[in-house]
Design a protein around this motif. Structure first.
Motif, mmCIF file in Angstrom:
data_model
loop_
_atom_site.group_PDB
_atom_site.id
_atom_site.type_symbol
_atom_site.label_atom_id
_atom_site.label_comp_id
_atom_site.label_asym_id
_atom_site.label_seq_id
_atom_site.Cartn_x
_atom_site.Cartn_y
_atom_site.Cartn_z
ATOM 1 N N PHE A 218 0.820 -1.209 0.000
ATOM 2 C CA PHE A 218 0.000 0.000 0.000
ATOM 3 C C PHE A 218 0.858 1.265 0.000
ATOM 4 C CE2 PHE A 218 -3.343 -2.980 1.017
ATOM 5 C CZ PHE A 218 -4.419 -2.457 0.304
ATOM 6 N N ALA A 219 2.066 1.183 0.549
ATOM 7 C CA ALA A 219 2.976 2.326 0.458
ATOM 8 C C ALA A 219 3.362 2.579 -0.994
ATOM 9 C CB ALA A 219 4.218 2.082 1.316
ATOM 10 N N GLN A 220 3.645 1.503 -1.732
ATOM 11 C CA GLN A 220 3.969 1.655 -3.151
ATOM 12 C C GLN A 220 2.766 2.158 -3.932
ATOM 13 O OE1 GLN A 220 7.137 0.942 -5.121
ATOM 14 N NE2 GLN A 220 5.762 2.441 -6.060
ATOM 15 N N LEU A 221 1.588 1.643 -3.600
ATOM 16 C CA LEU A 221 0.358 2.083 -4.257
ATOM 17 C C LEU A 221 0.161 3.588 -4.068
ATOM 18 C CD1 LEU A 221 -3.029 0.176 -4.100
ATOM 19 C CD2 LEU A 221 -2.943 2.621 -3.688
ATOM 20 N N GLU A 222 0.356 4.055 -2.836
ATOM 21 C CA GLU A 222 0.202 5.490 -2.563
ATOM 22 C C GLU A 222 1.245 6.313 -3.306
ATOM 23 O OE1 GLU A 222 -1.581 7.096 1.144
ATOM 24 O OE2 GLU A 222 -0.510 5.396 2.055
ATOM 25 N N ASP B 70 -9.509 4.146 -6.916
ATOM 26 C CA ASP B 70 -10.040 5.507 -7.002
ATOM 27 C C ASP B 70 -10.206 6.078 -5.601
ATOM 28 O OD1 ASP B 70 -12.400 4.396 -5.928
ATOM 29 O OD2 ASP B 70 -13.241 4.046 -7.909
ATOM 30 N N ASP B 71 -10.528 7.358 -5.533
ATOM 31 C CA ASP B 71 -10.607 8.045 -4.243
ATOM 32 C C ASP B 71 -11.809 7.619 -3.414
ATOM 33 O OD1 ASP B 71 -8.289 9.501 -4.613
ATOM 34 O OD2 ASP B 71 -9.321 11.148 -5.626
ATOM 35 N N GLU B 72 -12.907 7.229 -4.072
ATOM 36 C CA GLU B 72 -14.139 6.928 -3.348
ATOM 37 C C GLU B 72 -13.953 5.814 -2.335
ATOM 38 O OE1 GLU B 72 -18.809 5.713 -4.243
ATOM 39 O OE2 GLU B 72 -17.410 6.016 -5.881
ATOM 40 N N LEU B 73 -13.290 4.737 -2.746
ATOM 41 C CA LEU B 73 -13.027 3.636 -1.817
ATOM 42 C C LEU B 73 -11.665 3.773 -1.155
ATOM 43 C CD1 LEU B 73 -13.393 0.783 -0.541
ATOM 44 C CD2 LEU B 73 -12.366 -0.120 -2.643
ATOM 45 N N PHE B 74 -10.642 3.975 -1.954
ATOM 46 C CA PHE B 74 -9.292 3.823 -1.444
ATOM 47 C C PHE B 74 -8.828 5.028 -0.631
ATOM 48 C CE2 PHE B 74 -9.535 0.625 -4.717
ATOM 49 C CZ PHE B 74 -8.933 -0.456 -4.090
ATOM 50 N N PRO C 163 -10.662 6.595 1.854
ATOM 51 C CA PRO C 163 -10.949 6.208 3.244
ATOM 52 C C PRO C 163 -10.156 4.987 3.716
ATOM 53 C CG PRO C 163 -12.979 6.685 2.057
ATOM 54 C CD PRO C 163 -11.882 6.669 1.037
ATOM 55 N N LEU C 164 -9.936 4.025 2.814
ATOM 56 C CA LEU C 164 -9.183 2.829 3.207
ATOM 57 C C LEU C 164 -7.753 3.188 3.567
ATOM 58 C CD1 LEU C 164 -8.645 -0.199 3.521
ATOM 59 C CD2 LEU C 164 -8.356 -0.314 1.024
ATOM 60 N N LEU C 165 -7.099 3.972 2.718
ATOM 61 C CA LEU C 165 -5.717 4.347 2.999
ATOM 62 C C LEU C 165 -5.620 5.212 4.248
ATOM 63 C CD1 LEU C 165 -4.578 5.062 -0.662
ATOM 64 C CD2 LEU C 165 -3.946 3.093 0.755
ATOM 65 N N ALA C 166 -6.610 6.074 4.461
ATOM 66 C CA ALA C 166 -6.618 6.887 5.681
ATOM 67 C C ALA C 166 -6.737 6.011 6.914
ATOM 68 C CB ALA C 166 -7.762 7.897 5.627
ATOM 69 N N ALA C 167 -7.587 4.979 6.850
ATOM 70 C CA ALA C 167 -7.745 4.066 7.986
ATOM 71 C C ALA C 167 -6.455 3.295 8.235
ATOM 72 C CB ALA C 167 -8.899 3.107 7.724
ATOM 73 N N ARG C 168 -5.794 2.864 7.171
ATOM 74 C CA ARG C 168 -4.539 2.124 7.337
ATOM 75 C C ARG C 168 -3.474 3.022 7.969
ATOM 76 N NH1 ARG C 168 -3.632 -2.759 5.051
ATOM 77 N NH2 ARG C 168 -1.412 -2.250 5.150
ATOM 78 N N ARG C 169 -3.398 4.287 7.516
ATOM 79 C CA ARG C 169 -2.400 5.197 8.101
ATOM 80 C C ARG C 169 -2.675 5.440 9.575
ATOM 81 N NH1 ARG C 169 -2.916 7.817 2.977
ATOM 82 N NH2 ARG C 169 -4.544 9.177 3.823
ATOM 83 N N ALA C 170 -3.952 5.492 9.955
ATOM 84 C CA ALA C 170 -4.326 5.720 11.354
ATOM 85 C C ALA C 170 -4.317 4.434 12.170
ATOM 86 C CB ALA C 170 -5.710 6.362 11.418
ATOM 87 N N ARG D 9 -12.368 -8.330 2.891
ATOM 88 C CA ARG D 9 -10.909 -8.234 3.032
ATOM 89 C C ARG D 9 -10.617 -7.385 4.264
ATOM 90 N NH1 ARG D 9 -5.821 -7.545 3.852
ATOM 91 N NH2 ARG D 9 -4.325 -8.124 2.222
ATOM 92 N N CYS D 10 -9.972 -8.002 5.257
ATOM 93 C CA CYS D 10 -9.698 -7.328 6.527
ATOM 94 C C CYS D 10 -8.359 -6.586 6.456
ATOM 95 C CB CYS D 10 -9.660 -8.338 7.669
ATOM 96 S SG CYS D 10 -11.216 -9.207 7.915
ATOM 97 N N HIS D 11 -8.349 -5.388 7.013
ATOM 98 C CA HIS D 11 -7.136 -4.575 7.113
ATOM 99 C C HIS D 11 -6.978 -4.185 8.582
ATOM 100 C CE1 HIS D 11 -6.706 -3.853 2.692
ATOM 101 N NE2 HIS D 11 -8.012 -4.084 2.731
#
Length: 364
Positions: A35-39, A133-137, A139-146, A209-211
């Motif tokens: 996910f770091a590479q994805l970002e 896209d921003d709609e899903l990912f 919030p997902l990336l924000a949750a992972r960072r937090a 898919r659990c994160h």
């Protein structure tokens, strides 16, 4: 690999695509690395797609929930197989980036071909490919960072999503009470997979898919066993913290590339707050260091608590902790720590400890 991979799109059958010659992936990246590479790709303005293993039958080299991230030029990170379907998945991912449509791919491996990709026998695998896209990912990336646990529920028919947190739900995908309850149970256990409450006559249509972030291992005592255990645990995907106030032990030379704290164990554990994704292991043999750490660990939801020492040593430990009022929680301590593999060398003990931690994590 079967040359007639089935490709399902948004409510219709798309073209058949042969499995292209596959690149040979390196060792699968951790979720954090992927996910770091994805970002990074997204920050550079590149289109990105994410492929996820959503179902397997028979033998499969990668479990459900495994990811492969692909950028528009074909660079990739992660893995959805042993290398046999990556070429086809990368091609479909590039198409998904271009047209924005989700794709449900199905591949089959014959028994004869299975040996070529490291399997004992053949099997099938389904892979969901979707543009990031921003709609899903977002919030997902924000949750992972937090480091906020979240489950992504995907409807395989069209790629619609819902996000399920412990205390909230987001996204466009409606879920009933039973589906929410099962999703949260999967999130608590970090167990990705199809929703059982959604299974029809043939195949489930919702995938979870659990994160939850990487599991943690807090080791009290920068001893010789720790020198072997810390790098092994890191390779197995744990975030490792070693706690030892004895500065002669807790050095970067003895524990390179390991987070080390020289706080007293009770102070360190109060700060680190062991949670349900944390293993706590005490290895000092010194009650002044081990007992305060165990006291805090036993009051936490840590999924594993282990302590080094013989049966006689543990009996003395039990007496001390009982006198301190912890009698009901003491059975949570695995002691002597580790599976009984018969080894006595520090590295062998480290293997036994890590094996028991992994066993406990997956048997919850």
């Amino acid at each position: 690999m079967d040359s007639h991979a089935r490709v399902a799109g948004v409510g219709r059958r798309l073209k058949t695509r042969s499995a292209a010659p596959a690149p040979t992936p390196s060792a699968p990246a951790t979720d954090d690395q992927l996910f770091a590479q994805l970002e990074q790709w997204r920050a550079e303005g590149r289109g990105v797609a994410l492929a996820t293993v959503v179902r397997t039958w028979g033998s499969s080299p990668r479990p459900e929930g495994s990811h492969l991230a692909v950028e528009q030029g074909g660079a990739f990170v992660g893995s959805v197989s042993g290398g046999c379907i990556e070429g086809a998945v990368i091609g479909e991912a590039q198409d998904s980036i271009a047209d924005g449509k989700a794709r449900l791919l199905e591949f089959g491996v014959s028994d004869e071909q299975a040996w070529e990709v490291g399997l004992a026998c053949g099997g099938r695998v389904q892979v969901l490919v979707e543009r990031v896209d921003d709609e899903l990912f977002g919030p997902l990336l924000a949750a992972r960072r937090a480091k906020r646990p979240v489950a992504v529920v995907s409807r395989l028919a069209d790629g619609a999503h819902g996000l399920v947190f412990d205390d909230a739900v987001a996204g466009v995908l409606p879920l009933d009470d039973a589906q929410l309850a099962e999703t949260r149970a999967r999130l608590a256990a970090n167990r990705s997979g199809a929703l059982a409450t959604d299974e029809g006559a043939n195949e489930a249509s919702l995938f979870v898919r659990c994160h939850v972030g990487a599991p943690r291992m807090i080791v009290v005592g920068a001893v010789h066993i720790t020198q072997a255990l810390a790098p092994m645990a890191a390779i197995a995907g744990f975030d490792v913290v070693v706690v030892d106030p004895r500065r002669a032990f807790a050095t970067a030379e003895r524990l390179p590339n390991v987070e080390v704290s020289t706080e007293w164990p009770d102070e360190a554990l109060e700060r680190l707050q062991p949670d349900a994704q944390t293993a706590v292991i005490t290895l000092t043999h010194d009650p002044k260091l081990d007992d305060p750490a165990l006291t805090i660990a036993l009051a936490s939801p840590a999924f594993y608590i282990g302590s080094l020492g013989s049966t006689r040593t543990h009996a003395k430990r039990v007496a001390r902790l009982t006198e301190a009022g912890l009698g009901d929680a003491i059975p949570r301590i695995r002691a002597p720590v580790g599976l009984d593999l018969g080894g006595r060398a520090p590295a062998e003990i480290a293997v036994a400890i890590l094996a028991e931690v992994i066993q406990a994590r997956h048997r919850r």
